[in-house]
Write a protein that holds these residues in place. Structure first.
Motif, PDB file in Angstrom:
ATOM      1  N   GLN A  93      -3.748   0.460  -7.517  1.00  0.00           N
ATOM      2  CA  GLN A  93      -2.664   1.143  -8.215  1.00  0.00           C
ATOM      3  C   GLN A  93      -1.350   0.390  -8.031  1.00  0.00           C
ATOM      4  O   GLN A  93      -0.571   0.220  -8.977  1.00  0.00           O
ATOM      5  N   GLU A  94      -1.103  -0.084  -6.832  1.00  0.00           N
ATOM      6  CA  GLU A  94       0.117  -0.849  -6.562  1.00  0.00           C
ATOM      7  C   GLU A  94       0.123  -2.154  -7.345  1.00  0.00           C
ATOM      8  O   GLU A  94       1.164  -2.581  -7.862  1.00  0.00           O
ATOM      9  N   PHE A 145      -1.166  -2.821 -10.283  1.00  0.00           N
ATOM     10  CA  PHE A 145      -0.887  -2.623 -11.698  1.00  0.00           C
ATOM     11  C   PHE A 145       0.549  -2.121 -11.920  1.00  0.00           C
ATOM     12  O   PHE A 145       1.166  -2.457 -12.932  1.00  0.00           O
ATOM     13  N   GLU A 146       1.071  -1.323 -10.990  1.00  0.00           N
ATOM     14  CA  GLU A 146       2.450  -0.880 -11.134  1.00  0.00           C
ATOM     15  C   GLU A 146       3.422  -2.035 -10.947  1.00  0.00           C
ATOM     16  O   GLU A 146       4.407  -2.165 -11.679  1.00  0.00           O
ATOM     17  N   MET A 147       3.142  -2.899  -9.987  1.00  0.00           N
ATOM     18  CA  MET A 147       4.005  -4.058  -9.750  1.00  0.00           C
ATOM     19  C   MET A 147       3.960  -5.035 -10.912  1.00  0.00           C
ATOM     20  O   MET A 147       4.983  -5.589 -11.320  1.00  0.00           O
ATOM     21  N   SER A 148       2.780  -5.214 -11.489  1.00  0.00           N
ATOM     22  CA  SER A 148       2.619  -6.227 -12.534  1.00  0.00           C
ATOM     23  C   SER A 148       3.429  -5.903 -13.780  1.00  0.00           C
ATOM     24  O   SER A 148       3.788  -6.793 -14.544  1.00  0.00           O
ATOM     25  N   GLU A 149       3.721  -4.603 -13.989  1.00  0.00           N
ATOM     26  CA  GLU A 149       4.471  -4.219 -15.179  1.00  0.00           C
ATOM     27  C   GLU A 149       5.914  -4.707 -15.126  1.00  0.00           C
ATOM     28  O   GLU A 149       6.585  -4.810 -16.156  1.00  0.00           O
ATOM     29  N   SER A 150       6.419  -5.014 -13.925  1.00  0.00           N
ATOM     30  CA  SER A 150       7.813  -5.462 -13.785  1.00  0.00           C
ATOM     31  C   SER A 150       7.924  -6.946 -13.466  1.00  0.00           C
ATOM     32  O   SER A 150       9.017  -7.445 -13.228  1.00  0.00           O
ATOM     33  N   ARG A 157      -5.738  -3.782 -16.162  1.00  0.00           N
ATOM     34  CA  ARG A 157      -4.659  -2.806 -16.031  1.00  0.00           C
ATOM     35  C   ARG A 157      -4.748  -1.745 -17.129  1.00  0.00           C
ATOM     36  O   ARG A 157      -4.648  -0.552 -16.865  1.00  0.00           O
ATOM     37  N   GLN A 210      -5.632   2.304 -16.542  1.00  0.00           N
ATOM     38  CA  GLN A 210      -4.739   3.379 -16.968  1.00  0.00           C
ATOM     39  C   GLN A 210      -5.428   4.343 -17.921  1.00  0.00           C
ATOM     40  O   GLN A 210      -5.191   5.542 -17.896  1.00  0.00           O
ATOM     41  N   TYR A 216      -8.251   6.851 -11.011  1.00  0.00           N
ATOM     42  CA  TYR A 216      -7.483   6.984  -9.780  1.00  0.00           C
ATOM     43  C   TYR A 216      -7.315   8.442  -9.371  1.00  0.00           C
ATOM     44  O   TYR A 216      -7.143   8.757  -8.198  1.00  0.00           O
ATOM     45  N   TYR A 250      -1.767   8.956  -2.729  1.00  0.00           N
ATOM     46  CA  TYR A 250      -0.738   8.170  -3.407  1.00  0.00           C
ATOM     47  C   TYR A 250      -0.005   9.090  -4.384  1.00  0.00           C
ATOM     48  O   TYR A 250      -0.166   9.022  -5.582  1.00  0.00           O
TER      49      TYR A 250
END
Length: 810
Positions: free
Chosen positions: A430-431, A433-438, A459, A463, A468, A481
Motif C-alpha cells: 500500500q505504501e 503505490f501511494e508513494m508512487s503517485e507523487s 498499482r 486499487q 487491501y 493501516y
C-alpha cells in the motif's frame, strides 16, 4: 441454569447500582417479560432453548448485563476520572459509565434483538393467525416500530394468547434424502459413539515416510479441560473428487485437496494432532454438526496453533487471464528471473518473508531504481497471489483466522510465516503505490521501461481489486493501516457482518449465516439458531424477519437479492414468502464508475431513505406474512425484457440499445393512444426522452454514454467495449413504463397490472402483485425496482400526504 434464579441473583447483587439513571438501561424494567415467556415455553418445547441460552448469556455472560451493572456499582462507589474510565473499558465496549446517554447502547440493541426473535418464534411455533396479529397491532401499538417498550408490550400480549402447554406446530425440516444440502459420508462407521458437547474429536496423523500410505486415528477430547494442539483452516476442494485414507484401520473418503494437505502435514518421526472439520465432525449427523459448529468459537480460540493452508497456489497450469493479463504475468516473471540471481538470499518470488527482509536494505534507495523497483513488483505479485486464493472467499475462514489468540501460521508454496508477515506485506505494498503517485517515473534511469509499466499496472489492479480491505485484517489485532477496528465482538453485530460478508461464499447456503455465530457476542450469536435440520429458506426467513422487525432502515435489504428474483439461486422452485432475502451472495459491490454498475450495485448506490411520510411506519415480519405500510405509486402498463445488446443483430451495442429504447417508447405511445385514460395521464407526466432512458440503462455509467453518444459512426474497439460494459448491468432486467409514464427497471419478471410501491423502511422500490387469500387482499413482491425519477421528483409526484395502505405481503 434457571433463568429466573439468574435474574433474581443479578437484582440482589446490583440492587444499589444506579442503572435507573441511564436511559439505555430502561429496558431492565421490562426484562421480566421475555424471561418469564422464555422460561415457560422452553419447558414446553426444546426449540425455544436457543433463546434461553441467549438470554442467559445476555444476563451473566461476558459483556453481559450483570457485568455492566457491576461496573456501574463500582463506578458509583468510587467514581473514576473520565480518562481512567474510558481506558478501563478498552475492548469492553460498555462505553463510559460517566456518560449516561451513551452507556449501555450495545446491551439495548441486543435486548431488542432478543425480543423480536422471541416474538417471531412464538408466532411460528404456535401458528398465531393473521387476524390475531392485526388485532394486537391495532390495539396495543400505534405504529409498530420494533424498539424499546412497544416490542415488549406486543410480545406480552401475544404470550397471553398462547394457552399452554399446547402442541406447537411441527418444524419445517429437511427430508432424510435431501443430500443436496447435507454432505453424507458413507464411512460413518468410524464414528464409534455419539459425540456430546462439549466433547470434540481430534485427528491424530501417525508419523511415516513421505510416500507411505496415510494412517490416522480419532481421539475424543473434552473442550473444557483438554489441550487442542492445532486446528486447520483450508479449502475443502472439489467434493466430487474424493479419495481414501485410513482412520482407525477403516477406509474413509476425503477430498483430493484434503488428502494432499494431510500428506504435507504429516511428520516423519512424531504424530501430529489436529482438528479438521471434514473429519472430526460427522457430517452426516445433522444434530452433531449443529452442536459442533456452535463449539467452533471455542475450538479455534483454544487451539495452540492454527494452520492456514494455501498450498501451491496458483496452479502452474492456470492462467490469470481476465484478472492479471498474461503479458503482465510474463513481465513479473522476467523481473524475478533478472533479480533472483542478484539476491542470493532469495530462492524464488514466493519467499515473502525473505523479500520483506531484503527490502529493508533499500530504504534509502531511489524509488524507481531497478533493484528496489523489481523487489516491489515481486512483493506485490506475491501478495496478489496469496490474496487471490479461494480461501479468502470462504465465509468460514473469517472465524478460523480471527478467533485464535495466537497468530495463525500461513503455509504457501513451500514457505510458512506468521499472519503478521502478510499484514506487513500488505502495508508495504500500500505504501509503494501511494508513494508512487507523487514520484515521477521519469526520474528512473533503469532503462527497464517494461518494469515501470508493470509496476504502474499493478498499482491500478491493486486499487481496483480492493484486496487491501480484507475483513479478516479488520478483526485481528495485528497492525492496521488506517482501518476501522472490528476487533470487539460488539462492533460485529448481525447487521454489520451481513453487510461485510456480501462476497463471501459457502457451499451450503445456510453456512453464510451460521458462520457468523461465533464472531458476535455470545448472547447475540446464540440467537442465530444453528440447526442443519432446517431448510435454507427457513434459515433465511428467520434472519430476514430479524432485520425487518428491528424497525430500522437497513442497508442489508438492498445489498442482497430476494429469493424470488430470477437471478437468485432459489427462484426456480422457491415457495416461501416473497420478502425473504437470499443471503448466499451478492454483486452489490461489483462496480466500475465509468463502465456502469450491476443492478444490485445500482440499487445500493441510489437507494431510498426507507421512511414513509408522516411517520406512518408499521413493520412486522412473521413466518408467513410481512405486515407493513406502503404507498402505491403507479401501475405498470408496459414491460419488455432488456436484451444483451451485443448479441442483437449486427449493429454495435450503442445502436442496438438505442433501437430497443425507441421501440419500447413507440409501443407505449401506441398503446396509450388506444387507451384514453392513459393518454390523459401522459399529458401531465410526459415520457422521459430517449437520451434520459439510455443514460438510465447504463446504471451509473452515464459518463460513457455522454462521451460516446452522437459519435457512434466513428467508435473504435475500445469505445465499443466501454459502451457494451456500461449497458451490460441492465441486461436481463425488465424495462417497464407505468400508467403515469414512470420508467424503471425491475430485477425479475413483472407484468401489466403489477404495482410500483414504496414500502416503509425498505431501501428500494418494490413491485407488488395482488392476490386474494380467504377473502383478504394480500400481495407478493415480484421484484425490486429502480426508476429514472430522482427521490425529490418522486416526492413531488406523490405529495406530502399520500394515501398509505396497510399491506399483508406473503
Amino acid at each position: 441454569m434457571d433463568v429466573d434464579t439468574v435474574w433474581s441473583t443479578i437484582l440482589d447483587s446490583t440492587s444499589e447500582s444506579p442503572w435507573e439513571e441511564y436511559p439505555n438501561l430502561e429496558f431492565v424494567f421490562d426484562l421480566f417479560i421475555p424471561i418469564k415467556i422464555t422460561g415457560v415455553i422452553s419447558r414446553w418445547d426444546a426449540r425455544f432453548q436457543f433463546i434461553q441460552d441467549s438470554l442467559i448469556e445476555f444476563l451473566v455472560g461476558e459483556l453481559g448485563l450483570n457485568e455492566a451493572l457491576q461496573l456501574l456499582l463500582k463506578a458509583s462507589s468510587n467514581p473514576p476520572e473520565s480518562d481512567e474510565a474510558s481506558g478501563n473499558l478498552t475492548g469492553r465496549k460498555y462505553r463510559d459509565p460517566l456518560n449516561k446517554e451513551d452507556f449501555g447502547k450495545d446491551l439495548l440493541t441486543i435486548f431488542n434483538e432478543l425480543v423480536v426473535v422471541t416474538t417471531y418464534e412464538l408466532i411460528d411455533m404456535f401458528d398465531i393467525k393473521s387476524a390475531v396479529l392485526v388485532e394486537a397491532m391495532e390495539s396495543y401499538i400505534t405504529g409498530y416500530q420494533s424498539h424499546d417498550a412497544e416490542n415488549v408490550r406486543f410480545l406480552f400480549e401475544l404470550s397471553r394468547k398462547v394457552k399452554g402447554p399446547i402442541p406447537p406446530r411441527p418444524a419445517c425440516r429437511l427430508l432424510p434424502n435431501d443430500s443436496a444440502l447435507s454432505i453424507r459420508n458413507n464411512d460413518d462407521h468410524i464414528y464409534l459413539k455419539r459425540l456430546e458437547p462439549p466433547n470434540i474429536r481430534i485427528l491424530c496423523i501417525e508419523p511415516g515416510p513421505k510416500d507411505s500410505p496415510l494412517e490416522c486415528r480419532l481421539e475424543e477430547r473434552d473442550l473444557r479441560t483438554d489441550k487442542i494442539e492445532e486446528a486447520l483452516s483450508y479449502v475443502w476442494g472439489d467434493l466430487k473428487s474424493d479419495q481414501d485414507i485410513k482412520i482407525d484401520g477403516s477406509s474413509f473418503k476425503v477430498t483430493a485437496n484434503l488428502k494432499g494437505i494431510l500428506y504435507s502435514l504429516r511428520h516423519e518421526d512424531a504424530p501430529r494432532n489436529i482438528w479438521i472439520d471434514a473429519i472430526c465432525i460427522n457430517q452426516s449427523n445433522l444434530e452433531e454438526k449443529g452442536h459442533q459448529v456452535r463449539l467452533m468459537r471455542d475450538i479455534y480460540s483454544k487451539a495452540l496453533q492454527t494452520t492456514i493452508w494455501l498450498g501451491d497456489w496458483p496452479p502452474e497450469t492456470s492462467t490469470s487471464e481476465g484478472e492479471f493479463p498474461m503479458i503482465m504475468e510474463r513481465n513479473v516473471n522476467r523481473v524475478a528471473q533478472e533479480l533472483l540471481g542478484e539476491f542470493n538470499s532469495l530462492k524464488n518470488q514466493y519467499d515473502l518473508a525473505g523479500m520483506l527482509e531484503k527490502y529493508k536494505e533499500y530504504q534509502t534507495a531511489r524509488f524507481w531504481d531497478k533493484q528496489p523497483l523489481g523487489l516491489k513488483i515481486m512483493i506485490a505479485r506475491c501478495v496478489d497471489s496469496i490474496m487471490s486464493h479461494p480461501w479468502w472467499e470462504r465465509v468460514w475462514t473469517i472465524q478460523e483466522a480471527t478467533l485464535p489468540s495466537n497468530e495463525p501460521i500461513i503455509y504457501f508454496r513451500g514457505y510458512q510465516y506468521q499472519y503478521s508477515a502478510l499484514i506487513s506485506a500488505l502495508d508495504v505494498v500500500q505504501e509503494f503505490f501511494e508513494m508512487s503517485e507523487s514520484i515521477e517515473s521519469t526520474e528512473s534511469d533503469t532503462g527497464a521501461n517494461y518494469m515501470i509499466a508493470t509496476f504502474e499496472f499493478q498499482r491500478g489492479f491493486w486499487q481496483a481489486s480492493e484486496m487491501y480491505s480484507s475483513l479478516i485484517r479488520r478483526i485481528r489485532p495485528e497492525k492496521r493501516y488506517g482501518e476501522k477496528n472490528l476487533e470487539s465482538p460488539q462492533d460485529r453485530n448481525l447487521q454489520e457482518m451481513l453487510s461485510r460478508v456480501v462476497t463471501y461464499r459457502a457451499s451450503d447456503p445456510r453456512d453464510k449465516i451460521f458462520a457468523l455465530e461465533s464472531l458476535m457476542t455470545k448472547s447475540e450469536g446464540r440467537l442465530i439458531k444453528v440447526d442443519y435440520t432446517e431448510t435454507p429458506v427457513v434459515v433465511f426467513k428467520r434472519i430476514t424477519a430479524w432485520i425487518l422487525n428491528l424497525g430500522q432502515y437497513r442497508l442489508e435489504l438492498s445489498i442482497y437479492r430476494l429469493c424470488v428474483e430470477s437471478r437468485s439461486g432459489f427462484s426456480a422452485d422457491f415457495s416461501g414468502p416473497s420478502w425473504v432475502i437470499d443471503f448466499s451472495y451478492s454483486h452489490a459491490y461489483v462496480k466500475n464508475t465509468y463502465a456502469g454498475l450491476t443492478i444490485e450495485a445500482y440499487l445500493l448506490a441510489f437507494g431510498l431513505t426507507g421512511a414513509l411520510p408522516n411517520g406512518k411506519d408499521i413493520c412486522l415480519a412473521t413466518p408467513t406474512t410481512l405486515f407493513c405500510n406502503g404507498i402505491p405509486i403507479s401501475t405498470i402498463y408496459h414491460v419488455k425484457l432488456v436484451p444483451d445488446y451485443a448479441e442483437v443483430g449486427s449493429l454495435d451495442s450503442y445502436e442496438n440499445a438505442l433501437g430497443f429504447v425507441r421501440s419500447v417508447c413507440r409501443e407505449y405511445s401506441d398503446l396509450a393512444k388506444d387507451d384514453g385514460s392513459i393518454e390523459r395521464r401522459t399529458c401531465n407526466h410526459p415520457l422521459p426522452g430517449e437520451d434520459e432512458i439510455m443514460r438510465f440503462l447504463c446504471l451509473g455509467g452515464a459518463f460513457v454514454y455522454e462521451q460516446i453518444k452522437g459519435c457512434s459512426n466513428v467508435l473504435g474497439g475500445g469505445e465499443r467495449e466501454l459502451i457494451r460494459q456500461a449497458l451490460h448491468g441492465s441486461t436481463g432486467t425488465y424495462l417497464f413504463i407505468t400508467e403515469d409514464s414512470i420508467v424503471g427497471i425491475a430485477t425479475a419478471p413483472v407484468q401489466k397490472g403489477d404495482i410500483l410501491y414504496l414500502i416503509h423502511r425498505y431501501p428500494s422500490y418494490v413491485i407488488l402483485r395482488e392476490t386474494e387469500q380467504q377473502g383478504v387482499m394480500k400481495h407478493r413482491i415480484v421484484a425490486r425496482a429502480a426508476v429514472i425519477e430522482s427521490p425529490d421528483k418522486m416526492k413531488a409526484r406523490i405529495g406530502n400526504d399520500p394515501p398509505v395502505s396497510a399491506l399483508q405481503i406473503i
